[in-house]
Design an enzyme around this catalytic site. Sequence first.
Site, PDB file in Angstrom:
ATOM      1  N   LYS A 120       0.865  -1.177   0.000  1.00  0.00           N
ATOM      2  CA  LYS A 120       0.000   0.000   0.000  1.00  0.00           C
ATOM      3  C   LYS A 120       0.905   1.232   0.000  1.00  0.00           C
ATOM      4  O   LYS A 120       1.819   1.328   0.826  1.00  0.00           O
ATOM      5  CB  LYS A 120      -0.881   0.014   1.243  1.00  0.00           C
ATOM      6  CG  LYS A 120      -1.867  -1.138   1.319  1.00  0.00           C
ATOM      7  CD  LYS A 120      -3.147  -0.804   0.614  1.00  0.00           C
ATOM      8  CE  LYS A 120      -4.218  -1.850   0.839  1.00  0.00           C
ATOM      9  NZ  LYS A 120      -5.459  -1.510   0.127  1.00  0.00           N
ATOM     10  N   LYS A 126     -13.242  -7.192  -6.843  1.00  0.00           N
ATOM     11  CA  LYS A 126     -13.592  -7.434  -5.441  1.00  0.00           C
ATOM     12  C   LYS A 126     -15.080  -7.764  -5.410  1.00  0.00           C
ATOM     13  O   LYS A 126     -15.923  -6.859  -5.437  1.00  0.00           O
ATOM     14  CB  LYS A 126     -13.291  -6.194  -4.595  1.00  0.00           C
ATOM     15  CG  LYS A 126     -11.795  -5.916  -4.484  1.00  0.00           C
ATOM     16  CD  LYS A 126     -11.524  -4.645  -3.709  1.00  0.00           C
ATOM     17  CE  LYS A 126     -10.004  -4.480  -3.501  1.00  0.00           C
ATOM     18  NZ  LYS A 126      -9.655  -3.126  -3.082  1.00  0.00           N
TER      19      LYS A 126
END
Length: 336
Positions: A149, A256
Site C-alpha cells: 500500500k 472485489k
Amino acid sequence: MMTASYFRYLLQFKRPSGTSRGVLHEKETFILEIEANGKKGTGECAVFRGLSFDDRPDYEEKLQWLCENIQQDERYLKEELKEFPSLWFGYEQAVLNLKYGNNLYFPSEFTEGEAAIVINGLIWMGDIGYMEEQIQDKLNKGFHCIKLKIGVDWNSEHQILKQLREKFSPEQLELRVDANGGFTSEEAVTVLQQLADLHIHSIEQPIKAGNRDKMAALCAATPTPIALDEELIGIIDPAEKRKLLETIQPQYIILKPALIGGFAGSDEWITLAGELNIGWWITSALESNIGLNAIAQYTFTKNSPMPQGLGTGSLFVNNFEPSLELENELLRFKKN
C-alpha cells in the site's frame, strides 16, 4: 419453505491497519442465513463503510427486506438488489452454501484439497520499520509476489521499493503497489516512471476514481501497467461497464466481489476484460472468513495464472472459524 435472518458483526483488527483513506480499527459486516428443508446456508453481506456503493442509511432496512422476501424469484431479487452489491454477494453465497453444505460454495479440486491458489503478500502502510518488518515476514514465508500500500509518504515508500529491488530481481520477486487514489494526476506521471525504473509489476488506482479522462491519459502513456480498482465500484449496467473499459483502456482490472455485485458482477467484468484484452485478478476486501472462503472457492474456478490478492483472515482477533489455511504463498482449503 425458505426463511432467512441476519445478524450484524464487528470484526476487530489485531493491529490498526493503514490505508490512504485512514487507519482502520474495526470492520462491520452482516451474516445472512437461509434455511430450507432442515438445511442452512450462510453468506456474508460484506459492506465496506466509506467505500461500498451500498454504504447508505437504508442498508440494514434493505437486508431485512431481503429476509422477508427470500422466497421471491431470483431474477426479481437481483433487480431489487442491483444497487446493493454486497447484499447480492451475501445472497449468492447463502444460496450456494444451502445447496452444497459443509462450508462449500464452488466444489472443485480446491475444496477437495488437491489444488491451491497462489496469493500475493499484502504489506500495510505504517512507519518504515513496521513495513520492513511485514516485508521480511512475507519473504521468510516464501512469497514471490508482494503488494505494498502506497500513497501516504511516497519518498519513504519509494526508498523501501528501491531497497527491495536491490536485493531481489524482478524474476525473484514480483512487486505490486496500490495507491488507493493517493496521487494527483501530475504526481502520478512522475511516480509511474519511478515505478517503471524499479520494474514494478503494476499500480492499482494511482488517482482517485471518477477522473476517467485523466486515467485514460495515464493508461495510454504509462511505463508501468495500471490496474483499476475503486473505478469499478458503482458501475452496474453492463453497457456502462464496457464504456468504462473502452474509455480508459487499463492494463488490468481488480475484482472485489463484495464491491462489484458478487460473483455475477465479477463474471460480467471478466467476460468484458477478455473481449478487450485486459488482464485481471481477484482481491478480497476485508471480509470475514465466511466471505473470504467463498471468494477463494470462486477464484479457483476462474483459472487465473496470476497471484491473486486474497486475504487469509488473520487480520482480526474475533474472526469466524477458518476454512482456509496458508502454506507459504499457497492458500488451501481445510478439508473437513
